[in-house]
Structure formats: C-alpha cells, structure tokens
Design a protein around this motif. Sequence first.
Motif, short mmCIF file in Angstrom:
data_model
loop_
_atom_site.label_atom_id
_atom_site.label_comp_id
_atom_site.label_asym_id
_atom_site.label_seq_id
_atom_site.Cartn_x
_atom_site.Cartn_y
_atom_site.Cartn_z
N CYS A 1 10.90 6.53 5.79
CA CYS A 1 10.73 6.69 7.23
C CYS A 1 12.00 7.27 7.88
CB CYS A 1 10.42 5.32 7.82
SG CYS A 1 10.25 5.35 9.59
N ASP B 1 5.84 4.03 1.73
CA ASP B 1 6.45 5.21 2.36
C ASP B 1 7.29 4.78 3.57
OD1 ASP B 1 6.62 8.07 2.15
OD2 ASP B 1 5.62 8.15 4.11
N THR C 1 0.87 -1.19 0.00
CA THR C 1 0.00 0.00 0.00
C THR C 1 0.90 1.23 0.00
OG1 THR C 1 0.05 0.17 2.40
CG2 THR C 1 -1.69 -1.22 1.45
N GLU D 1 1.12 3.49 2.14
CA GLU D 1 1.68 3.68 3.49
C GLU D 1 2.89 2.76 3.72
OE1 GLU D 1 -2.03 5.31 3.03
OE2 GLU D 1 -1.69 3.12 2.94
N GLU D 2 2.75 1.50 3.29
CA GLU D 2 3.86 0.56 3.47
C GLU D 2 5.07 0.99 2.63
OE1 GLU D 2 1.98 -3.84 4.21
OE2 GLU D 2 1.49 -2.91 2.29
#
Length: 743
Positions: free
Chosen positions: A205, A200, A195, A197-198
């Motif tokens: 991070c 990113d 996804t 989010e994953e």
Amino acid sequence: MVQEYIEIRGARENNLKDVSLRLPKRKITIFTGVSGSGKSSIVFDTIANEAQRLLFENFSMFVRNFLPRYPQPDADAIENLSMAVLVDQKRLGGGSQSTVGTVTDIASVLRLLFSRLGQPYVGYANVFSFNDPQGMCPECNGLGRKIGVDLDVLVDRTKSLNEGAIIAPGMASWERDLYQHSALFDNDKKLVDYTPEEWDLLLNCEPRKYKQDIGSPGNVYEGLAAKFNRKFISRDIQTLSERTRRQVEPFLKLGPCPLCKGGRLNQAALSCKVKGYTIADMAAMQIDELLEVVKGMTEPAAAPIVRTLTERLQHLVEIGLEYLSLDRSTDTLSGGESQRVKMVKHLNGSLVDVMYVFDEPSIGLHPRDVHRLNELLEKLRDKGNTVIVVEHDPDVIRRADYIVDMGPYAGSEGGRIVYEGDFAGLLKADTLTGNYLQQARPLKDVFRQATGILPIVHARVNNLKDVTVNIPTGVFTVVTGVAGSGKSSLINEAFLSQHQEAVVIDQASIGTSSRSNPATYTGIMDDVRKAFAAANKVDPGLFSFNSKGACTNCQGLGVTYITMGFLEEVKLPCEVCGGKRFKDEVLAYTLHGKTIADVLHMTIAQALEFLKTRDVRHKLQALSDVGLDYLTLGQPLSTLSGGECQRIKLASELHKRGSIYVMDEPTTGLHLSDIDRLLTIMNRIVDGGNTVIVIEHHRDIIRNADWIIDMGPEGGNKGGTVIFEGTPRALLGAHHSLTSRYL
C-alpha cells in the motif's frame, strides 16, 4: 544426378596424420570415434573453418575487420565446399535480455502480431519490445525483476499481528506496532490466512492517512514492503551507514518487478490484448499451448503472421522443446537445449546446398526423442543440404548415409580414418566403434544397500510440483527422465541448495586460456617445479612459463602472432625458443636427464613412467583412470573437447572421501568404449564410501545404477514429479515410465 564430393587431401590439423577423404554432398555423413581421435579436428578445425574463411573472403577488406578471423587450416587441399552453418554445443549466453523468443526471432513476429491485432491499439511493434525504451517497464528497465525485500524475512506468516508477525529488521518497534494500531486488519488473524487484498494492503500500500488508535504515534499508513523499499532500496545503498547496510543486505533478493509483475513491458503495452491475452501472457505460455492459441487466430489481416508463427513454434515442438516458454532466459538452458534452439533458428531458413555441421546433437535427449532429431537431420538433407555430424549415439549413427570412423585410439595414437562406408559395414569392421556397437551391456543384478538418506523436501523450483524425495547415500543413483522433466531442477537447484557440501562435476568449460593445461589445472605443475628446483638448487619460479622462466620473445606462449593489417594473423612458432616457451638458461637445468619442456611434452602415460613423487603419481593416475592417457601435460585446455574437460574435472576431484558427487550428463562426448571406464570410476568412488548422483540418459549408465529416480511423466508443466524410485530391475516393470520402455 551425378554424386558430388567434398574433397580433403593431406589434412594435418592437431593430431591428424595426413588425412585424405571424399565426403558425399547432400547426404548425412557421421563422424565417430573415441574422444580425442580427431573427429573435431577434421570436421570443425579443417572443413568448417575453411568454409567460414572462404565465405568471409568475399567481403570487402573493411567489413572483414569486424569479422572473426579464421586461419587457413593445415591441409594440402580442401575443395567443393558449400557455405557452412555451425551448430555447436556452446551454451547460449546473452544475459537476461536474451530469451528463447528473441534468439529464435519468434518474439519479433509476436510483436508484429500485437501491433496489428492488439486491442486497444498502442503503437507499432517496437512498443512491445522490452529492449526498446518505448516498450520497457520504467521500473525495472525491461528486466522483469528487481532487487526487493525477501518477504519471508519481513514477516512470519504463521503468526498474527498480535503475536508479533512483523519481524522486519532495521525498523523501530513503534514502526512495527503501527500495523496493529492501523485498524485495517483483524489483529488475531494469522497472516497465512490473509486474502490477496489484505496481503497487498499489508505489503504494497502507498502511504495514506488513517484514523489512529488513542496513544499511537503518527497517522500515515504505508505497506511494509513499500516502506522497506523506500527506506533502504530506493536510496543509494552507499548513503546508508555501514551498520544499517550490514543489517539490511541479508534481506534483499531479486524478485518480480512490482510494477510489471515480471512482464518486462510498460503498462500501455501490457494493456493491449489479443484473444484475451497480453504479449507477456503469451511469452510465458508453454510453447505447445501457445501453438494452439495461435492456430485459433483466423483474422485475414494476420494470416501471413499466423502462418510464420505456427511454422516456427511447430519446429520447436518437433525438436522436443515444447515445454519451454518464449520468455525463458537463454542463459538458463542446458547445453542440449541451447543446441536445439540454435537448430530451430536454422530450420526457418530457406537456403539450400548449405553444409550443416552439428556437434553431438543428441546431447541431453532422452532415447524417446532421438528419432525426432533424426527426422530433423533428414529434413535438412532432403532440402538439398550436406549434413555433417559428430556423434556417438548408435541410434543417430544408424541413420547415416555415410560414416567415417576415426581412430584407432586417441591423441597421438589417433588421427587416422579406420573405416568409411555404411552402417552395415561398420558393424563388421574391426574398430572400437564397430566392436562396441555389437555389445549389449546387461542389467545389473546385485545392488548396494543405502547407508542413509539425503532428503529433498518440498522442492518447487521451476516446474517441480512440491517434490519430496530421498536420495540414498553410499550408493550410485541415476536421475533420469525426458528433457525438461525437472532432473536438473531437482538436483542442480533443489538438492544442491539443501546440500551445499556436494562436489559438482558439470559441463561448464574449464580455463580457456592457452596458458592453462592439465599440469597446471590438476596442480601437478607445482610439484614438478619444486622437483626441478630441488634437483638444481634454484628458484622454482624459473620453471614456470608464466613467470621468471618465460621466453622473453613470446612471453612464454611458444608462438608469436604477426598481424597482417586487414588479413588474418599469422601464428608462427617463436624463433627464439622454438616453441618450447622457456628461456635457454632454464632449459639447461634437467631432472633425470629431461628438461622442463621435455616433461610438458610427455603424455600422461609417459609421465607416469617418469615422475616418481607420490603426490604427482596420485594425480597422474587419476587422469589415466578417466581415460586421458593420451593428453600431454602441456596441452592447452582451450583445445580440449567438452567430454575431456569434464573428465579432467572428475580426475581432480577423485581423491576425496565421504563426499557427495553430483555429475551432470558425464557421458557427453564419450565414445561407447569410454563408458566402461566411466562406470569403473563411478563404482570405485562409491566403493570408497562416497555417494554418487548422476543426471543421465545413457542406457548403459541407467542399467548399472543401484537406485533410479525417474522424473516425468513429460517435460515442462506436464513434468516435475517423481514417477518412479527403485532399482533398474524394478524399473523394467514400471510401464508408466518412458525410460522403462527404452531399457
């Protein structure tokens, strides 16, 4: 009203033969004639030059120091001029800080809009400028792009973490293993299924502590791209060891800035919105879409700003540039697009009785859009301006109030007026232009068969929508479509990146120095120097005006410049060599009775008679074949027109075999009578076993192709797909194609 005229008497610039003429003011006058017949000499070097010079003479001596200097043209009299606005074919440069928005001044109006209507309020207009320290993104200094790591090199998206998806160079194996041990991911999930989010989390991070697996070292987790940036990019590259640098450099590329995501502005400016859009969102929209958004703004406080914005955006749409966006860098525009962007700039002005001078404004325009150009020229005229256009397109010539046809031929055989009057009279006149306007070239009947294919696979450059198409080899292919439909993206970017061996003949200018000429550019000069050296048993370097043989007074330029302080420089023939560029001792040596200066004064046609060496004749024949018989061997390349430059390039590439030739609008600057010649050359190249791919709008070129790839259906995000592939005969039946209607 009494008709007034611009009067020119005895013009002698370049090849002009004492030309005198009267041009009606506040009308559209079109100059036509073969390439090299003297159109530019009269329009640019005589009329426009003198208008600029007279304008600058009104400034104080101090101010004139900072302005370009225009010498007085060689003419007996030039009278009744107005202020001139030149719209030429020079591409807009300006680097990454110059965009369609900044160069048309629309960006400054948009900034004003955000400073008045934007919520939350963040400050005055300059806060929204990526060229102002108060507005620019601190990470990329307002460029919107930053050197970063190429993600395709860091990870293999087809694998999971357990399968070894992380392939980052320059990292130890234990560092790669950290991502598996972090317990932040499903280690069996393929990266392609992550996804946003994953994704990113994996890449961007910031460093953070995590609970580690038993037996794994370290407990700080950091995104892969963030770590790579910290270790290799944020540090001064000079401090890395040679080995590490060599390892890392192939993995770097220019990509969107991680902070502003390409928006160029700081976070405060990007938090401010109007109608739900940031200023970066609006700058990235296609102009026709932005126009609709702006029209929907009804706040009374912004009425004057909205009115100005609407008017300027409307001009861009009317001129056929609705597919551009305001954040598009000007150095990525084609010659035709650059010229139309410049036009828009002038359309916003409210000066009248100005003389607008255009250099082939139909360049890069599909036949469908030429009527828009004509309306624009008429609009300028109807405001009370004099419009002077150098043009070859019959659809533009047809709309002129007055036509001046130069000729009869090019170079020393040109420089005269062979016809002046209206269009109906030109059709009856026995001139090259008149005769060719009457001819219609038929559609080709017999088409060559392809010997193979050159595939373009999954092209997504610019507006291309995942295009896969095969270019046939051994035939003559024309890529066509309206401006902005993706022709250049398909060929100049996608095709050339996949087939780098292709020979590219584009419109970029060639050596602009006064020391380079057709003889040096094509390599003929080396052979001529050797021939002179052998005949006279001396050093070949003596026969170069850039080396030992140069006249010591003018350093081989043939002219000397006398500076007059505040006034313009005066250019005089060198009093020592008389403009011949060489020392006297060099001019004592001859070859078959001619000096080296005599040879440089020969036209290509004369040199073909005189020079018998096989290599030289081969190169001269190529120049003659592309229709440049009339150029002299020593004519500075800086004096050539765009069309002539392109043909010199073509001539210097003609002798290759089994090559792929890519040509970008080769009809630029070509008279109708030269198109036949160009087609003959192209056909000869293909018959020699080569592949020719041409990006072109000219109907006669399209009619003579073996294969056509039509892009469209429109420009910008409404384009980018192949809407037709086939022969010109089959194109006639393709009613969904705009090109089909104009054949």
